[in-house]
Motif scaffolding. Structure first.
Motif, short mmCIF file in Angstrom:
data_model
loop_
_atom_site.label_atom_id
_atom_site.label_comp_id
_atom_site.label_asym_id
_atom_site.label_seq_id
_atom_site.Cartn_x
_atom_site.Cartn_y
_atom_site.Cartn_z
N SER A 185 0.89 -1.15 0.08
CA SER A 185 0.16 -0.12 0.15
C SER A 185 0.94 1.30 -0.09
O SER A 185 0.20 2.34 -0.31
CB SER A 185 -0.94 -0.09 1.04
OG SER A 185 -0.11 0.45 2.24
N GLY A 186 2.10 1.05 0.26
CA GLY A 186 3.07 2.43 0.61
C GLY A 186 2.75 2.87 1.93
O GLY A 186 3.24 4.16 2.07
N LEU A 187 1.94 2.86 2.75
CA LEU A 187 1.39 3.40 3.66
C LEU A 187 2.62 3.14 4.95
O LEU A 187 2.78 2.12 5.07
CB LEU A 187 -0.13 2.95 4.45
CG LEU A 187 -1.20 3.58 3.22
CD1 LEU A 187 -2.37 2.99 3.66
CD2 LEU A 187 -1.07 4.97 3.01
N MET A 188 2.65 4.13 5.93
CA MET A 188 3.35 3.91 6.86
C MET A 188 2.62 3.17 7.94
O MET A 188 1.42 3.69 8.44
CB MET A 188 3.94 5.45 7.68
CG MET A 188 4.93 5.31 8.79
SD MET A 188 5.43 6.87 9.11
CE MET A 188 6.03 6.56 10.69
N VAL A 189 3.43 2.19 8.43
CA VAL A 189 2.76 1.32 9.46
C VAL A 189 3.22 1.24 10.77
O VAL A 189 2.76 0.56 11.50
CB VAL A 189 2.40 -0.25 8.75
CG1 VAL A 189 1.56 -0.25 7.72
CG2 VAL A 189 3.83 -0.80 8.47
N HIS A 190 4.45 1.63 10.81
CA HIS A 190 5.13 1.57 12.42
C HIS A 190 6.35 2.63 12.18
O HIS A 190 6.89 3.10 11.26
CB HIS A 190 5.72 0.00 12.21
CG HIS A 190 6.27 -0.33 13.54
ND1 HIS A 190 5.14 -0.75 14.46
CD2 HIS A 190 7.11 -0.66 14.32
CE1 HIS A 190 5.40 -1.27 15.56
NE2 HIS A 190 7.03 -1.24 15.60
N HIS A 191 6.81 3.01 13.33
CA HIS A 191 7.76 3.98 13.83
C HIS A 191 8.42 3.54 15.12
O HIS A 191 7.70 2.94 15.95
CB HIS A 191 7.01 5.21 13.95
CG HIS A 191 8.03 6.16 14.53
ND1 HIS A 191 8.71 6.88 13.81
CD2 HIS A 191 8.01 6.61 15.72
CE1 HIS A 191 9.72 7.78 14.59
NE2 HIS A 191 9.23 7.47 15.93
N LYS A 192 9.65 3.54 15.11
CA LYS A 192 10.39 3.17 16.24
C LYS A 192 11.41 4.41 16.47
O LYS A 192 12.26 4.75 15.59
CB LYS A 192 11.41 1.84 16.04
CG LYS A 192 10.43 0.48 16.19
CD LYS A 192 11.31 -0.63 16.29
CE LYS A 192 10.60 -1.78 16.14
NZ LYS A 192 11.29 -3.00 16.02
N SER A 193 11.50 4.75 17.67
CA SER A 193 12.74 5.94 18.04
C SER A 193 13.00 5.62 19.34
O SER A 193 12.23 5.22 20.34
CB SER A 193 12.14 7.38 17.54
OG SER A 193 10.92 7.55 18.51
N THR A 215 2.65 1.75 16.15
CA THR A 215 2.08 1.21 15.41
C THR A 215 0.74 1.99 14.63
O THR A 215 -0.07 2.42 15.50
CB THR A 215 1.17 -0.39 15.66
OG1 THR A 215 2.38 -1.32 16.41
CG2 THR A 215 0.62 -0.99 14.70
N ILE A 216 0.76 2.06 13.38
CA ILE A 216 0.13 3.16 12.99
C ILE A 216 -1.10 2.38 11.90
O ILE A 216 -0.59 1.48 11.13
CB ILE A 216 0.62 4.09 11.98
CG1 ILE A 216 1.89 4.74 12.87
CG2 ILE A 216 0.03 5.14 11.35
CD1 ILE A 216 3.23 5.28 12.49
N GLY A 217 -2.22 2.89 11.88
CA GLY A 217 -3.28 2.29 10.97
C GLY A 217 -4.50 3.11 10.97
O GLY A 217 -4.46 4.41 11.50
N GLY A 218 -5.49 2.47 10.46
CA GLY A 218 -6.84 3.13 10.25
C GLY A 218 -6.86 4.45 9.42
O GLY A 218 -7.65 5.02 9.55
N TYR A 219 -5.95 4.10 8.27
CA TYR A 219 -5.78 5.54 7.36
C TYR A 219 -7.24 5.62 6.57
O TYR A 219 -8.06 4.78 6.20
CB TYR A 219 -5.13 5.11 6.30
CG TYR A 219 -3.78 5.16 6.41
CD1 TYR A 219 -2.91 6.55 6.40
CD2 TYR A 219 -2.84 4.09 7.02
CE1 TYR A 219 -1.73 6.65 6.86
CE2 TYR A 219 -1.25 4.14 7.77
CZ TYR A 219 -0.95 5.53 7.30
OH TYR A 219 0.33 5.82 7.69
N ARG A 220 -7.83 6.79 6.67
CA ARG A 220 -8.98 7.32 5.92
C ARG A 220 -8.98 8.63 5.15
O ARG A 220 -7.87 9.35 5.90
CB ARG A 220 -10.26 7.45 7.09
CG ARG A 220 -10.53 6.27 7.65
CD ARG A 220 -12.20 6.34 8.41
NE ARG A 220 -12.32 7.34 9.16
CZ ARG A 220 -12.38 7.32 10.53
NH1 ARG A 220 -11.95 6.17 11.02
NH2 ARG A 220 -12.63 8.45 11.24
#
Lengths: 243, 425
Positions: free
Chosen positions: A166-174, A188-193
């Motif tokens: 999908s190309g969508l960002m799904v995760h980030h760590k820092s 954890t990133i999701g629920g794109y609208r």
């Protein structure tokens, strides 16, 4: 025979071309979420939602104001605890709560706050990051994701993960610099609208020091008249600034 | 006829220990496993001090499987947690979260207004809330509580102390057991027999009243009443007392106002006697009214994966005069972090008796069977390197509980603090 093979090839879903650089992954993300022009039409946003720490039974209402070029303010209101405000006006960064009082950010924590405040991070990331290096793919929730290590102009590298399909960002760590110490953060990133012509995430689960914090965004408005004091620091923060 | 009697006894036995449904048993076993895994995975010491945690599991699982009542299941869970020999591990029964319909006065928790301490095996009235039911029937400080309804209190204390460790914590637990007998539904009556310092016996019927203060509920803690008071003493010193570190949107601003009211007064007394703690972060925020130097900390909590510093954020206006913190054996947790941290920073002088030594940062979750489960997820080390758990905060000026002073209406600990203010002029 040849025509049958051609037909089968046409019936198969087109495999996405393998991306070769971090820049390409980030460009693909912008395209997948709406394109540079759509981002350019957004000048401010108001997000409203709910923060939940389910394991501890804590819940709060969240309002996030953000505006060009680099202003942000997040207000979390928890019953019995009061308001927790975190914000930046592009120069200063602060937090304030009745519980812990005012705090002016400094050093690396301030840099992180200023990076977060950049409104068009997706299209202007080069103004705050020195590089975006593609470090292969990793499985994330059973799906392949590109791992891109973003190195800020000042600060520790961060890892972003983009779904290959999908190309969508799904995760980030820092690793966040805080007065309490350096704290690993995993989101954890999701629920794109689609809001304001752009696909925006409505669901984020942060894991901080073993605690899960869920943020569910119920509504996103853009290009609205923001309250005059949307980005004004609380009075106690102002008093610290004046010292 | 003998058969009938045997049948009757069997029926009685069944009535006294109702069996749990299959679903309740399943939830209790699931809860037991959740508790066991949480300790295994989240305790700051992965070796649990050498305890064979798997063996504890294997020993106790059959007991929770066989538990016939919720109380029996809880007892097994508590037994498992007690093997850790640490505070802040516990089970909160499900009904603690349901204070009932407030329209029904009998379901609202009530109290007498008596605060007690244990002194040489005797329960002594340490304080009586103004305008409380006990105050109205003339209960006085310094009286001994001899009997509550049918319970002989010295005997109860002896029994509990024989079963306990004679530590400061066992005193705290003993006083809670007595307090549980004083408390009950609002509007209900409790008969209490007292003895004054001269040995004169007297009895009082006390109608419990709904707890005073603002009710609050944070996370999975049961609902609690929060009280705050501040006043000027005769010499203009500020006296501050609050019963718990909860409801920060009420307690912290009032604390700040009281400190600001003090201005350049001769001293501030923060009375944490009997304060059991609460939200740890409040200690940092409240210390900010007393510390002007940035980057100071009260101590550090050590989780399994990382340390978290308890940093103080100085407020725009900071009080710089002398600060006395009053403590006793019932001062616990966040109160100990606050008192011990400011003592280490030499910002406050501590008066009274050694604190409970129950200072492990913890959190509370709900279990599958609906009960609350409190567990410590970190150790806490004060700025001077002292582990507060099991040790507590040792006062700079030790002032033992003095029944005679109480009976005379004097507070020897406050007097010691005021004397220090005078000497620091």
């Amino acid at each position: 025979m040849k025509s049958i093979v051609c037909a089968i090839i046409f019936l198969l879903p087109a495999a996405a071309a393998e991306l070769k650089t971090g820049d390409a992954v980030l460009d693909h993300f912008v395209e997948a979420t709406g394109g540079t022009a759509a981002y350019g039409k957004m000048h401010n946003t108001v997000m409203k939602g709910t923060m939940t720490m389910a394991a501890m039974g804590v819940k709060g209402a969240v309002t996030i104001y953000a505006a060009e070029p680099n202003k942000v303010s997040m207000v979390t209101e928890i019953a019995g605890v009061g308001k927790i405000v975190e914000g930046s006006d592009g120069t200063n960064g602060w937090t304030y709560s009745a519980m812990q009082g005012p705090q002016l950010k400094k050093g690396e924590e301030l840099n992180e706050s200023l990076r977060e405040a950049l409104f068009h991070k997706e299209t202007q990331w080069k103004s705050i990051y020195a590089s975006a290096e593609l470090q292969g793919t990793e499985d994330f929730d059973g799906k392949a994701a590109y791992k891109v290590v973003m190195t800020p102009k000042s600060g520790k590298p961060e890892s972003n993960y983009y779904d290959k399909e999908s190309g969508l960002m799904v995760h980030h760590k820092s690793i966040r610099s805080t007065p309490f110490g350096e704290i690993p953060v995993d989101v954890t990133i999701g629920g794109y609208r689609k809001d304001c012509g752009v696909l925006l995430p409505h669901s984020m689960t942060q894991t901080v020091a073993g605690q899960k914090i869920d943020l569910e965004i119920d509504s996103i408005q853009c290009n609205v008249d923001l309250p005059a004091d949307a980005f004004a620091p609380p009075a106690e923060v102002k008093a610290l600034m004046a010292k | 006829m003998r058969l009938t009697a045997a049948f009757l006894l069997t029926t009685v036995a069944f009535a006294a220990t109702p069996t749990l449904s299959t679903e309740q048993r399943r939830l209790n076993i699931e809860s037991f496993e959740h508790i066991w895994k949480t300790v295994r995975d989240k305790h700051w010491d992965p070796k649990l001090g050498g305890l064979d945690w798997q063996a504890v599991h294997d020993e106790l699982l059959p007991r929770v499987e066989a538990a016939r009542t919720m109380d029996e299941a809880r007892e097994v869970e508590r037994t498992m947690l007690e093997r850790l020999h640490q505070t802040h591990f516990g089970i909160i029964p499900n009904d603690a979260y349901d204070p009932g319909n407030s329209d029904k006065s009998e379901s609202v928790q009530g109290e007498t207004g008596i605060h007690l301490r244990i002194l040489s095996g005797h329960a002594i009235v340490w304080d009586v809330d103004g305008e409380s039911a006990a105050h109205e029937v003339g209960v006085l400080k310094g009286w001994e509580i001899v009997r509550i309804d049918k319970t002989d209190i010295p005997q109860l204390i002896a029994r509990l102390e024989n079963a306990g460790t004679h530590s400061r914590l066992s005193e705290l637990l003993t006083s809670r057991a007595i307090r549980n007998r004083l408390d009950g539904p609002a509007g209900s009556e409790v008969s209490v027999e007292f003895s004054d310092i001269a040995g004169k016996q007297m009895s009082r019927k006390i109608f419990r009243r709904a707890e005073s203060g603002e009710m609050t509920q944070f996370g999975f803690l049961p609902p609690m009443a929060v009280r705050f008071e501040s006043r000027k003493l005769q010499g203009g010193e500020e006296y501050i007392r609050f019963n718990i570190f909860l409801k920060p949107d009420m307690i912290v601003p009032r604390f700040g106002e009281a400190i600001r009211d003090c201005g350049h007064c001769q001293g501030v007394i923060i009375d944490l006697r009997g304060n059991p703690g609460g939200i740890g972060a409040m200690a940092m925020g409240m210390a900010g009214f007393l510390i002007s130097q940035p980057d100071q900390k009260l101590g550090t909590m050590y989780m399994r994966t990382l340390p978290i510093r308890f940093v103080i954020f100085p407020r725009p206006e900071v009080y710089s005069g002398p600060v006395a913190i009053l403590v006793d054996g019932f001062t616990a947790s966040t109160s100990e972090i606050f008192a011990g941290g400011l003592q280490d920073l030499k910002r406050a002088r501590i008066f009274g008796e050694r604190t409970a030594g129950a200072a492990l940062p913890s959190q509370i979750e709900r279990l599958p069977n609906g009960d609350g489960f409190q567990y410590a997820m970190a150790n806490y080390i004060s700025e001077s390197g002292l582990q507060l758990e099991g040790h507590g905060v040792t006062p700079d000026v030790v002032v033992p509980l003095d029944r005679k002073a109480l009976a005379e209406g004097r507070d020897a600990v406050v007097e010691a603090a005021l004397k220090w203010f005078q000497a620091s002029k």
